[in-house]
Scaffold this active site. Sequence first.
Site, PDB file in Angstrom:
ATOM      1  N   ASP A  32      29.987 -24.423   5.621  1.00 17.01           N
ATOM      2  CA  ASP A  32      28.961 -24.574   6.641  1.00 17.01           C
ATOM      3  C   ASP A  32      27.921 -23.470   6.462  1.00 17.01           C
ATOM      4  OD1 ASP A  32      27.672 -25.508   8.900  1.00 17.01           O
ATOM      5  OD2 ASP A  32      29.152 -24.743  10.322  1.00 17.01           O
ATOM      6  N   ASP A  38      25.070 -31.038  13.285  1.00 14.18           N
ATOM      7  CA  ASP A  38      25.404 -30.751  14.682  1.00 14.18           C
ATOM      8  C   ASP A  38      24.619 -31.672  15.597  1.00 14.18           C
ATOM      9  OD1 ASP A  38      26.976 -28.778  13.598  1.00 14.18           O
ATOM     10  OD2 ASP A  38      25.537 -27.173  13.973  1.00 14.18           O
ATOM     11  N   ASP A  83     -25.801-104.786 -13.305  1.00 19.66           N
ATOM     12  CA  ASP A  83     -26.706-104.768 -12.166  1.00 19.66           C
ATOM     13  C   ASP A  83     -26.844-106.187 -11.617  1.00 19.66           C
ATOM     14  OD1 ASP A  83     -28.538-103.836 -10.345  1.00 19.66           O
ATOM     15  OD2 ASP A  83     -30.161-103.535 -11.793  1.00 19.66           O
ATOM     16  N   GLU A 103     -24.639-109.038  -7.044  1.00 20.54           N
ATOM     17  CA  GLU A 103     -24.185-109.241  -5.659  1.00 20.54           C
ATOM     18  C   GLU A 103     -23.690-110.679  -5.379  1.00 20.54           C
ATOM     19  OE1 GLU A 103     -26.154-105.723  -6.172  1.00 20.54           O
ATOM     20  OE2 GLU A 103     -27.096-107.674  -6.492  1.00 20.54           O
ATOM     21  N   GLU A 135      22.571 -23.163   4.129  1.00 21.07           N
ATOM     22  CA  GLU A 135      21.192 -23.531   3.794  1.00 21.07           C
ATOM     23  C   GLU A 135      20.448 -22.460   2.979  1.00 21.07           C
ATOM     24  OE1 GLU A 135      22.958 -25.924   6.562  1.00 21.07           O
ATOM     25  OE2 GLU A 135      22.496 -23.821   6.969  1.00 21.07           O
TER      26      GLU A 135
END
Length: 1774
Positions: A1337, A1442, A447, A450, A1340
């Site tokens: 053909d 198709d 301290d 300065e 399906e």
Amino acid sequence: MARKTFSNLEIMLIVLFILVVIVAVVLIALLATNQPGTTCKDTTQPFTPFCPFSIHDNDRTNCHPENGASRERCEARGCCWKPVSSGNGPWCFFALNIGYKIKESQKKTQTGFETQLYRLPSPSLYGNDIERLLLTGERQTANRFRFKITDANKRRFEVAHENIKSFEGPATSNPNYEVELNKNPFGIIIRRKSTRTVLFDTSVAPLQFADQYLQITARLPSHNIYGLGEHVHKHYRHDTNWKTWPIFTRDAFPNGGMHNLYGHHTFFMCLEGESGLAFGVFLLNSNAMEVELQPSPSVTYRTIGGVLDFYIFLGSSPEDVVREYLTLIGKPLMPAYWALGFQLSRWGYKNLNDVEATVKRNRKINLPYDPAISTQRLINGSYHSFDKGTQMGAWINESDGKTPLLGEVWPGETVFPDYTNPQCINWWVEECAKFHQKIKYDGLWIDMNEVSSFKKGSIKGCVKNQWNYPPFIPRILDKLMYSKTLCMDAKQTGGMHYDLHSLYGHSMILATEQVINNVFPGNRSIILSRSTFAGSGKYTGHWLGDNAANWNDIKWAIPGMLEFNLFGFPYVGADICGFFDNSTEELCRRWMQVGAFYPFCRNHNAEGYKPQDPASYGENSLLVNSSKHYLNIRYTLLPYLYTLFHKANVYGDTVVRPLLHEFPSDSATWAVDRQFLWGPALLITPVLDPGTENVTAYVPDAVWYDYETGVAISSRKQFVNMHIPGDKLGLHVRGGFIFPTQQPAKTTFYSRKNPLGLLIALDEKGKASGELFWDDGESRDTFQNEVYTAYQFTATENLLDIKVLKRGYIDPNNLKFGEIRIFGIKNALASVIVKHGQGVTTLSPENINYNAKTKVAQLTGLQLELGESYSVQWNSLVFEKIDCHPEENANEAACIERGCKWVSNSKPSEPYCFYEDDYGYILNTNKRITQRENGMSAEIKRNTAYPERYKGQTPTVEILQVDVTYLSDNMLNFKIFDPHAKRFEVPIQLNIPSSKPDDGSTRLYEVTFTNFPFGIQVKRKSTGAVIWNSQVPGFTFTDQFIQISTQLPSQYIYGFGETEHRSFKHDLNWNTWGMFAKDQPPGYKMNSYGSQPFYMGLEENFSAHGVLLLNSNAMDVTLQPTPSLTYRTIGGILDFYMVLGPTPENVVEQYTTLIGRPVMPPYWALGFQLCRYGYKNTQEIENLYTDMRNAEIPYDVQYVDIEYMERQLDFSLDVNDFQNLPNLFDKMRSEGMRTIIILDPAISGNETKHYEAFTTGLDNNVFIKWSDNSDIVWGKVWPDFPNKTVDTSKDWDYQVEHFRSYTAFPDFFRNVTVEWWHTAIKEYYNKSLKFDGLWIDMNEPANFVHGSVNGCHDIKLNKPPYMPALQSRHIGLQHKTLCMESEQILADGTPVRHYDVHNLYGWSQTKPTLDSLQNITGERGVVVTRSTFPTSGQWAGHWLGDNTAAWDQMHKSIIGMMEFSLFGMSYTGADICGFFRNTTYELCLRWMQLGAFYPYSRNHNGLGSFRQDPVAWNKTFQNITRNILRIRYKLLPFLYTLMYEAHHHGSTVIRPLLHEFFKDKKTWDIDRQFLWGGAMMISPALEEGVTTVRAYVPDSRWYDWFTAKSIPQRRKWTHMPTPLDHINLHIRGGYIIPWQEPASTTYYSRKNFLGLIVALDDNQAAKGRLFWDDGQSIDTIERGEYFLAEFSAANSTMKAKILHNSQKSTANELKLGYLRVWGVGHNPPTNVTVTYENTSHTIISFQHKPQSQELFVEMTDKIFYIDKLVTIFWKTTP
């Protein structure tokens, strides 16, 4: 601050010392003369100031900075006088012709430049001006520039800084700044190069440089200026309205005035605007000075000694600027861990008992705190320290350099150590070490340094001279140089105190650092200094001085801490509750709250005031409880704070940080100084005003969570009124960061033994990261010595990666991470898995806590050892919005009746009716999960809190069995079924890998069951990505409605068919796709010919996986944006198979391992093919054949459609128009052609004459019948009634009703049907018409009536409770097919409903057809089928149906082929030029170009449309078609090899770019380009009229097929010129492509020479393969009757390696005739040599093309058979 009482001996010595000093002073006064440091040259010549005609008040620079300015004094200085119109600007300001100028050009130096400055003639301000100066500029780094101005002739005082080294160069070559010099008057201008922003411009005012007065002004780019100290700045951002701040260390009270305080800091930072850019300025000068800030904006320095030594720092952010500054002056200290604890101190403890009482009462309340620091006076004995120092000459002397200067401080009369004196340092180290032997202190608080004295200058006063009374005194406190300090002419070893005054504290710090090294060898300790200088922070912390207990000082502490973090002092804080005055409870409570987050956290007050330690306010006071709470939080966060200090120490980061450092582009943060951050992520918002609980706080632009509750605050990038009760502090954590924590304790000694933890604050993307630095907490240089442990924490996608970066320290406390808190978790956690090495641990549910209100998850019971790496994966219960009413006409009442919730929204695609979060099934806890060696099982039950779905329409299955089976490391199966009742399962035998016992360590996945609702979770081990998570509401299992959903790991999903998709990557915006085989031409969202319930998913970390639902019932899938997927099927069970890749190609390879590899077509089937529905007769086909041959267009296969039959009856021949067809087919075959005929499954039953196909079928019971009787289920397809003429003018329905025969449908599941089918084909082949392939053909099966000619009977089956999203859902499942109640018989005799096996009809026909074809012809042949199901690809190819002659169909054909590549069908293609409608010239030509690269390349169109075969067009069309087909034929050896790879290894032939470049996410969306294998990229024109194609070039070397040149683009989009006669083809570097000279058919092309294209990659290397067999025999691969070679090129050599060779492969007939090497370089090869069968052959026929860098070698004059080892070498001379 304690006072000291002197002994008698000490008093006597002091008196003697004073007498000596007086004598010395008298002698000095007698000898003293006026000796100025610089010769004074008066300006006697007349001077006329050039005053600017117009100058803004704010732009003036003060020419009379001291008080008392007048016109007369101003003009005597050669300056301009003009009163300001308003404001605080100077009336006296500099003229334009004052200052210095540059005469010569600047000289370039090793470090930058230098030049001399010459003073312009003008009056002197304060005398002793220096006429010639030296300017040096140093470009030290890219972001640091130094310029120094000093006397050119005489050395002046310069700060000798231990950290700032001399720069020797070289100057940086590419700085981020530009430096410009103005010559007359001199000015230096520094700009940021990238933005051209002027950062520092001294040309705005004249330079002044006298012996004791130096002034320079610089304009700045903004008013946002921070720094300069030490003062009390009431705000962090400076006020630039003519504010002057003195800098000169002084023991003064920080009471809010503008006077100078303890430290000397000339650094400031300035923002450059909203860009976030910033820069800093540092003046290395220790003399007294003042800095004036003015509104222009600009800064003026006035200093009274030394030199002007500036450093400019550029940063991309404020933090960067600080890092740059601290890199120069020294990075901050690393405090000891204990120094981060709470600290208590008081000036005025009466005795040791007083200290003990303070400790006791604060321990009693369990207050965490660490060091207790006392300033108690010491009384007794002689003062050995003084004696020793005197003996060693350790003191500062008077101006004579001999007599110690005497002042007065706390002990009374004192001397002052000179820490620039090495002897003094030795004395200091010795004395401190001795004192440590008496009192074991842990740190030193220095301290009054300065240096402070209670006497002005000395007990004698100070001599009036130029040092004590310089000509100009900055605005320092008292306007007296030696006020409260020493005389300026005092002598120190390092120079005059005038120059060294502000360095006193710094010199003491350096000496004290040596004390620490001596007293605590190897340890850090702590220094706390009041006075500081630039660089002091490397050694010391700092407190903000002797503040007072008031509400101003609590506010002003924040700007002070922020500034000292700029200066390099992160270990900083203010005296909590104030040093002077009595603190109120409210003030101290609020100060304890905010002080808990000061880095240096100390409660400290002065003598004579009330105690203010927390316990002094009462054990259960609000202050005590609040203080404990926040100090416990501080101690919890100490690992985070300690890590911040580590980053400050190593990188120069700030610890306490202003908001603007993190959000520099947000102008609202620029002035915020009542809040602050710890690092980047902890926001502290204290209450700093009395009597309020509301604070105006700024919430920066980020996600912020309340630290204590974890609740995210909704505000963002705005000021808010934040309510903060009396016991609270605003404390928020920033999303995106991870905080290491530790359970707190009373001291850090004990807290460091406690378990660690993590706090994860997720950002808006669910990500966060953080770090931990850990060492023993006190050893010095642990980072440099690598004695530490460092972690990187990363959280992303529900995965926390805890990664050890360094393990150099083993903590003796065996620390573990025990708890993890996660903020921002949106949903509850289903499970948590911890990985450590190969070990995997699942966290018990009781250790997983989630607060749905706060969105906070807490994981406890973890035992993650410090120093080890882990990953923690949490799986959130993300409850999806799953559509509870997918049928049409949803309404709120119907939704609620289902037990679901109705939520209206504005999104048209998003449904309103959703399942509740726990709707579904739950684990049956009465039965434990069964773990098996190769899987696990569980029983689940329906959550009866919700009503049954379709109650009364279809029964619910209340109990389900879940079986998970680990099939291999990369494949698993999970099946959900009714354990109490047998249900239909798909009767397809998959290729299930034989499982082997193992510990699972090599599996790519891990599976867990989750609950509430039940779900299955599959996670990829390597990344933690959850690739299947069915813990989603809505799981339903009834007899005719089964639904399950899963979350997806990304938005990238591909597959599901057969439907027309507009993109390869699915759109997940609530799109639903039906799957039910149907005679439906391709159309958007119309279910077509096959059912392919398989998808591939990509994961964000570049891995891929595939999922098959083996279920043949009608179904749909809905893709949701979360992303997620919902399956809905109307029968069977849930039987999922998953493959883990991890690459897209791996996925297909693994999937085809399961379902069977793609069929290997014969070589001729890769040739071009022609077909047309509507050939009139044999002659038309023969003419076509002749025209194609005459046009020399390659062509291998001719088809006939149903027109060749009599009335479209299978196994018949129209004897009127096609009686010569057998002869034509024989002729064509003899000339190298092949033929394919069409067969439909439906058999006419209305014949008036014997029709063997029907009668034998009837006799053998092959036709599908009703389940309740023996009647055939009659339909209608193509066969016409006998003896009737069809009126084609009638509409379709009329024709079907009046002209079509009743037809029966063979049941191909029956063994007897397979035999019947084989016999029928054989009879037809032997007796009527020879063919090479069969086209099946309408399978399906298609039916021209709905169900049957008599309708259907079972409404429940034909119109089930839930109709999937099919094309004709309003009609029913029977639409255009059979009734669902029709019965079929499996091969084992089990009856099944057509309802369950409809999607398998085409599949059941395919294998029998191929078997029959091969048995009858004795050759491999080819079958092309329309309807498919998983595994169909083993036996057949597929055309895409198709289609229509439309431009969009070309793009969709690419998507279709890529999807069927996923489905395991490589031999695919679309009808080139379109089946329906008339094509156009351009469309057909572009389609021929594209179709030339379909694996199945057939031009086919329908009845009534114009011809579209190549010779139907003009010569130009024919030429273009011929050229492109010749390229196809040339590449057939490559394509055939790809077909082999697909058949043998499961790889794709048509390959999306993402399969090869999956780490490039740009490829994930590309579906307008495709690859052949990995080597050839096709980028076709797909729009009408285009002549350029925007194509993506992936990251590889690519060669243009047509020029052999490599293209420059990589990983970017480019526009490729594509005229009408061109298609873009590119070969990838690194591949060797086999090719062959084309011919009219493959029969002839296979006889031609083989060639190789060697496309070199960046490493001048390439590889490739060639597969070869006879092209037509059956199972050549399985029987080993083939040839396989691998080619490799490197180092100018191409080698062939034979991997397999059979004499039956015919490779011994294949000759190598050509070699093309692409990318060979500019230098031409000088010779080419072939080594064949160990014999060397010199090749003379070779050519090098320098422009394309291609080497072409012709070897056709040699005989090099490919089945022999061949090496080709080309030599290039550089």
